[in-house]
Enzyme design. Sequence first.
Site, PDB file in Angstrom:
ATOM      1  CG  HIS A 271      -1.932  -1.097   1.215  1.00 26.56           C
ATOM      2  ND1 HIS A 271      -1.602  -2.390   1.529  1.00 26.56           N
ATOM      3  CD2 HIS A 271      -3.265  -1.086   0.932  1.00 26.56           C
ATOM      4  CE1 HIS A 271      -2.688  -3.146   1.445  1.00 26.56           C
ATOM      5  NE2 HIS A 271      -3.698  -2.385   1.082  1.00 26.56           N
TER       6      HIS A 271
ATOM      7  N   GLY B 238      -4.054  -4.134  11.159  1.00 27.71           N
ATOM      8  CA  GLY B 238      -4.406  -4.511   9.799  1.00 27.71           C
ATOM      9  C   GLY B 238      -5.901  -4.696   9.680  1.00 27.71           C
TER      10      GLY B 238
ATOM     11  CD  GLU C 105     -20.466  -5.670  24.976  1.00 28.47           C
ATOM     12  OE1 GLU C 105     -21.384  -5.901  25.774  1.00 28.47           O
ATOM     13  OE2 GLU C 105     -20.558  -4.864  24.010  1.00 28.47           O
TER      14      GLU C 105
END
Length: 627
Positions: free
Chosen positions: A41, A128, A371
């Site tokens: 990238h 990621g 959570e």
Amino acid sequence: MTEHQEARAPMTAAQAGLIGRLAAQLRVDSIRCSTQAGSGHPTSSLSAADLMAVLLERHLRYDWDQPSLPTNDHLIFSKGHASPLLYSMYRAVGVVEEDELIHTYRQFGSRLQGHPTPLLPWVDVATGSLGQGLPDAVGLALAGRYLDRLPYRTWVLCGDSELAEGSIWEALDKAAYYKLGNLTAVVDVNRLGQNGPTELQWDMDRYARRVEAFGAHPLVIDGHDISAIDDALTSARSRPDQPTVILAKTIKGKGVPEIEDRNGWHGKALPKDMAERAVAALGGPGNLRITTTLPEQGTPEITPNPRAAISLPRWEVGDKVATRAAFGAAVSALAARPEIVVLDGEVGNSTHAGEFKDAAPDRYFEMFIAEQQLIASAIGLSVRGYIAFAASFAAFLVSRPFDFIRMAGVSQANIRLVGTHAGVEIGQDGPSQMALEDIAAMRAVHTSTVLYPADAPSTAQLIQTMADTPGISYLRATRGAYPVIYGPDEKFPLGGCKVHNAGPDDEVALIGAGVTLHECLTAAGELAEAGIRARVIDLYSIKPIDIETLRRTCFDTGGRIVIAEDHYPEGGIGSAVLEALASVNTPRLHLALLAVKALPTSGTPQELLDAAGISAHHITAAARSLL
């Protein structure tokens, strides 16, 4: 003048020139390594190069020879796909050589993987999966402010695309609630995502209003103006009680005019000819070596004491105790170890995690009904060596933040999870509250340990064991109170099980865990009255599993086994047993798997166990059918 003061001194023209050359080198190296790999990238790296150049040269305090130094700052690339930029920074400070960067990036066996992992000692957590780096950083910042009480800062590079993730806003909300002025997020607002423009593109005012609404301080800047970047990073230090979010307007592909702000280049390496032109235009490969400011001296306020005397609670055989209550009592006893931390998801009065707050209020953190942040905070705390227990209802502890748990496995993090109110046994609350997939999910996680104790003493022992178990450990606890069946001195090693009523003439084995262990014991009594000898196995350790005892049981009983579990059949205890037996030599199996095979409803626990076909009389009937 101290190093601390020098880092905040006004930037000179010479420093600005050096940073400009560094940014060019970071861009060149990002292009070179990704083009050589044929993937990566680069455009996402090019847009953030100026931001990271200023941070590296002027603001990051880090001793690269001692990555575990407690006073080091922390840098997390939440936009982990910009790994070419991160690895180029590592080359600039001299910890990664040019040959390794250019010729091993993304190659098999290389530590410079497509997205960063802690295989590199300077990487705290694997990233990621977008939306995770900033939440993890909240845990690190909590450790710095409230536990270590050290002046290190946590810096996070975020992408604008990941601001669509709800976890980012959970993180900012909790960072503001806990006044984490030691946390700075730098958002690379380059307008383009993987498949076109982002939701808000360059609407910096809307970004700023959202950040401000969640309690953080927004700073909107030109992400390619070195002076503005420096001013913003300096300003972030001036708010000790409020996190800062630097919203940097950037151009994707900056430095390569052929692709600047052009859609369709996300995740694509530049072709060799284009890369050569770009590298030449940027001044060619460079060999700058940057010496970052060393961190201040300091010692964490908390010193771990794994050998602290622990007095676990004791119960008498026959006492009725919920395993969730035993968890609360046991983890509170572990408070004698100063490195133990507990995080709650606003259900501490039900999970009994809240009891730890009475024992060690400074090491108890309320994450409310968030959570994802609950798990992320535990991961961040683990980076600093804290033993974090995160507890909530099993249905939500595992399902909502599962990707965080999965990525914790990639990070090889050490976290402890306790999910209570599991299975149909919870009763009237109904199926939305019933964890019936949690064992399968947790068994599938890399480095996981999965435990399901049946009574209070086994729960307490296993909670103590979890504290020193590396990886991701998960303990499943039930809502109702059940009889204590083990004495206080009984041991429960990982990978073990307990065998009840075993004899040389056993005709069938009944395997259960948690609530179904009690049903199996009742069924064994019913079978005994009919003259049928049945041994019972308490499979409290589902992963790792006691393969040898299971194998021996198969031979002793002619392969006749009944498995009863308060879980869907896919991936649960039955699957664990069959997978274990598939790996060893056994006689032909005659097996009945009793599990929750239909959608449950509301009802009493006993009604629901019976309706699911996992109660004692169903176990008895299944055993008879095998005979």
